[in-house]
Design a protein around this motif. Structure first.
Motif, PDB file in Angstrom:
ATOM      1  N   ALA A  14       0.821  -1.217   0.000  1.00  0.00           N
ATOM      2  CA  ALA A  14       0.000   0.000   0.000  1.00  0.00           C
ATOM      3  C   ALA A  14       0.852   1.263   0.000  1.00  0.00           C
ATOM      4  N   SER A  15       2.068   1.173   0.519  1.00  0.00           N
ATOM      5  CA  SER A  15       2.936   2.354   0.566  1.00  0.00           C
ATOM      6  C   SER A  15       3.574   2.670  -0.784  1.00  0.00           C
ATOM      7  N   LEU A  16       3.513   1.732  -1.722  1.00  0.00           N
ATOM      8  CA  LEU A  16       4.100   1.950  -3.042  1.00  0.00           C
ATOM      9  C   LEU A  16       3.227   2.888  -3.868  1.00  0.00           C
ATOM     10  N   SER A  17       3.851   3.540  -4.840  1.00  0.00           N
ATOM     11  CA  SER A  17       3.085   4.387  -5.746  1.00  0.00           C
ATOM     12  C   SER A  17       2.268   3.511  -6.689  1.00  0.00           C
ATOM     13  N   ALA A  18       1.305   4.105  -7.343  1.00  0.00           N
ATOM     14  CA  ALA A  18       0.480   3.372  -8.309  1.00  0.00           C
ATOM     15  C   ALA A  18       1.338   2.776  -9.416  1.00  0.00           C
ATOM     16  N   THR A  19       2.309   3.510  -9.883  1.00  0.00           N
ATOM     17  CA  THR A  19       3.201   3.026 -10.942  1.00  0.00           C
ATOM     18  C   THR A  19       4.009   1.833 -10.462  1.00  0.00           C
ATOM     19  N   GLU A  20       4.504   1.907  -9.234  1.00  0.00           N
ATOM     20  CA  GLU A  20       5.286   0.792  -8.681  1.00  0.00           C
ATOM     21  C   GLU A  20       4.422  -0.462  -8.521  1.00  0.00           C
ATOM     22  N   ARG A  21       3.211  -0.289  -8.006  1.00  0.00           N
ATOM     23  CA  ARG A  21       2.316  -1.442  -7.843  1.00  0.00           C
ATOM     24  C   ARG A  21       1.965  -2.054  -9.193  1.00  0.00           C
ATOM     25  N   GLU A  22       1.725  -1.211 -10.184  1.00  0.00           N
ATOM     26  CA  GLU A  22       1.329  -1.736 -11.497  1.00  0.00           C
ATOM     27  C   GLU A  22       2.448  -2.547 -12.136  1.00  0.00           C
ATOM     28  N   VAL A  23       3.668  -2.046 -12.113  1.00  0.00           N
ATOM     29  CA  VAL A  23       4.764  -2.786 -12.749  1.00  0.00           C
ATOM     30  C   VAL A  23       5.048  -4.078 -11.991  1.00  0.00           C
ATOM     31  N   LEU A  24       5.001  -4.039 -10.664  1.00  0.00           N
ATOM     32  CA  LEU A  24       5.190  -5.264  -9.887  1.00  0.00           C
ATOM     33  C   LEU A  24       4.060  -6.261 -10.151  1.00  0.00           C
ATOM     34  N   ALA A  25       2.844  -5.771 -10.231  1.00  0.00           N
ATOM     35  CA  ALA A  25       1.708  -6.661 -10.481  1.00  0.00           C
ATOM     36  C   ALA A  25       1.850  -7.347 -11.832  1.00  0.00           C
ATOM     37  N   LEU A  26       2.233  -6.602 -12.854  1.00  0.00           N
ATOM     38  CA  LEU A  26       2.372  -7.196 -14.185  1.00  0.00           C
ATOM     39  C   LEU A  26       3.478  -8.242 -14.230  1.00  0.00           C
TER      40      LEU A  26
END
Length: 166
Positions: A108-120
């Motif tokens: 949750a502390s990650l930015s949206a961009t960080e979460r998206e790239v990690l999720a992909l």
């Protein structure tokens, strides 16, 4: 690439589970089937735009646009009704993260961009080149984003571990 009805039907059968899983990590469960249908409707209309071998990341890119539009509609509806706005960030913590409060908090502390790239790359198991297609950026940009996201996640996990009194 021209795709016949039979080829498209095969792509649909092959990639529907992956697209649905991608959507489940990003929207409410009740919206997954409708959005998955929309993804394939758009894909059918734009089927000549997909490069051979890039079908799944291309579908993820379409899904990403549809999720963003879906969230904007929900936020607009919520603001009109006076409710709290739906966040327009990248995916919330996957259900697997719910069992680990420290990991969920770090995510949750990650930015949206960080979460998206990690999720992909991690959750959706895409190669960097395929994630680049899904995000509409270069593979180098994905590599840089992924490195930074991993570093941020590690730092957030380290910080949560440091505050643990045990």
């Amino acid at each position: 690439m021209t795709v016949s009805r039979a080829q498209f039907a095969a792509l649909y059968e092959q990639y529907l589970p992956a697209v649905s899983a991608y959507l489940r990590r990003r929207v409410e469960r009740d919206d997954v089937d409708d959005l998955a249908a929309d993804v394939f409707a758009v894909a059918w209309r734009k089927r000549d735009a997909v490069a051979p071998g890039e079908e799944l990341p291309w579908l993820y890119r379409i899904a990403g646009y549809l999720v963003a539009n879906h969230r904007r509609r929900l936020a607009a509806r919520a603001s009109v009704l006076g409710w709290f706005a739906v966040p327009d960030s990248a995916p919330a913590a996957d259900a697997a993260l719910d069992g680990d409060p420290a990991l969920a908090a770090a995510w949750a502390s990650l930015s949206a961009t960080e979460r998206e790239v990690l999720a992909l790359v991690v959750l959706d198991d895409l190669a960097v080149a395929d994630a680049a297609v899904a995000l509409g950026v270069t593979p180098n940009a994905v590599s840089v984003r992924l490195h930074r996201a991993k570093k941020s996640l590690a730092a957030a996990l380290g910080a949560s571990g440091d505050s643990d009194p045990a």
